[in-house]
Write an enzyme that holds these catalytic residues in place. Structure first.
Site, PDB file in Angstrom:
ATOM      1  N   GLN A  54     -16.959  38.638 -15.334  1.00 33.49           N
ATOM      2  CA  GLN A  54     -18.191  38.596 -16.111  1.00 33.49           C
ATOM      3  C   GLN A  54     -18.065  39.563 -17.290  1.00 33.49           C
ATOM      4  OE1 GLN A  54     -21.021  38.083 -17.925  1.00 33.49           O
ATOM      5  NE2 GLN A  54     -21.947  37.314 -16.049  1.00 33.49           N
ATOM      6  N   GLU A  96     -26.673  37.142 -13.497  1.00 31.26           N
ATOM      7  CA  GLU A  96     -26.435  38.497 -12.990  1.00 31.26           C
ATOM      8  C   GLU A  96     -27.656  39.395 -13.180  1.00 31.26           C
ATOM      9  OE1 GLU A  96     -23.227  42.190 -13.279  1.00 31.26           O
ATOM     10  OE2 GLU A  96     -22.805  40.295 -14.287  1.00 31.26           O
ATOM     11  N   ARG A  98     -30.799  38.480 -13.134  1.00 34.31           N
ATOM     12  CA  ARG A  98     -31.768  38.108 -12.089  1.00 34.31           C
ATOM     13  C   ARG A  98     -31.344  38.645 -10.726  1.00 34.31           C
ATOM     14  NH1 ARG A  98     -31.187  32.164 -13.272  1.00 34.31           N
ATOM     15  NH2 ARG A  98     -30.017  32.936 -15.069  1.00 34.31           N
TER      16      ARG A  98
END
Length: 299
Positions: A54, A96, A98
């Site tokens: 990410q 991510e 959330r």
């Protein structure tokens, strides 16, 4: 409200199914895979790992706390998406912020979309069929459109062909996801319509959005009244234009005007523009008066 309870129960049922070792679903070819694809499943937050690839690593703490507060009050409006990596183990694909806010809010489970091997075409079919149902609220439809964009990489033009809707219609649904979560919940619960939401979305300030939403609900405003309310607000914040005083290139003196007035025997009007051009208006009160002025001009 009954619909929301039904969805939650379904999510818990699928969660139990996924935790059954004898029913470990790994691809679309496995038994019960069709029950998972395209549906919302409540997953244990501890079973979800952050994607190590990410790219985003910095999250504003204050913003996360605000989202956590919203989640405590309203729940997670837009489910996260995960990839199934092993038995009861998942890796985050999207959402991510959330996920982090849900942890701060103290949630133990989170609504999730699960991606499994070879599910691309199955997921597309499931989402398209879902959109064409008649019992979906506008936010559910918007979320399905967003998934087709995020996970299947369909363009709005391609979606238009798949679901038989105009591209502008799809765009209008997607815009609803920019509304404050409280307003999205209001649409899902039927307090306001999609038409109200489309009017409110024209305001960028979410605090003003929420204030207008509360006014709609408390005063039972129609869509037309809401559009008028939004327009009045937008007009009120437009910068006031200061009109510049018109300037003229030169001035006609009163004695000069008097010369013309005396000559024609009528009170003439002289107007001059900024570029030096102008006009002289000579009034007359009858045909006889008009002929008199013509005679004067002929000399």
């Amino acid at each position: 409200m009954a619909q929301a309870v039904k969805k939650q129960a379904l999510g818990r049922g699928l969660s139990a199914l996924l935790k059954d070792p004898e029913n470990d679903i790994k691809s679309v070819h496995d038994k019960n895979a069709d029950k998972v694809v395209g549906n919302i499943v409540e997953l244990e937050i501890n079973a979800i790992e952050i994607n190590p690839f990410q790219p985003r690593s910095n999250f504003n703490e204050e913003s996360l706390q605000e989202l956590a507060s919203s989640i405590r009050e309203l729940g997670v409006i837009q489910p996260i998406t995960v990839r199934k990596t092993d038995f009861n183990k998942y890796q985050l694909i999207s959402g991510e912020r959330r996920l982090r806010a849900s942890k701060l809010a103290g949630l133990e489970v989170i609504p999730s979309y699960i991606r499994i091997a070879n599910d691309n075409e199955s997921l597309t079919m499931a989402l398209v069929e879902n959109i064409q149902r008649h019992d979906l609220d506008p936010i559910e439809i918007a979320l399905s459109y967003q998934r087709l964009i995020d996970e299947i990489q369909l363009t709005q033009e391609q979606m238009s062909d798949r679901v038989g809707k105009k591209r502008s219609t799809i765009a209008n649904y997607l815009r609803l996801l920019k509304l404050d979560p409280i307003i999205q919940t209001g649409i899902r619960d039927g307090f306001i319509s999609m038409g109200h939401g489309r009017a409110i979305i024209n305001i960028e300030n979410q605090e003003i959005q929420t204030a207008i939403y509360q006014k709609i609900v408390s005063q039972n405003l129609s869509v037309r009244e809401t559009e008028s309310l939004v327009k009045n607000y937008q007009d009120s914040i437009k910068p006031k234009t200061v009109s510049k005083a018109k300037t003229v290139s030169f001035k006609v003196k009163e004695e000069e005007k008097k010369v013309i007035t005396d000559y024609f025997g009528a009170k003439v009007d002289v107007k001059i523009a900024g570029n030096g051009k102008g006009k002289i208006t000579i009034p007359f009160h009858s045909e006889e008066d008009f002929n008199r002025i013509i005679k004067l001009m002929k000399g």
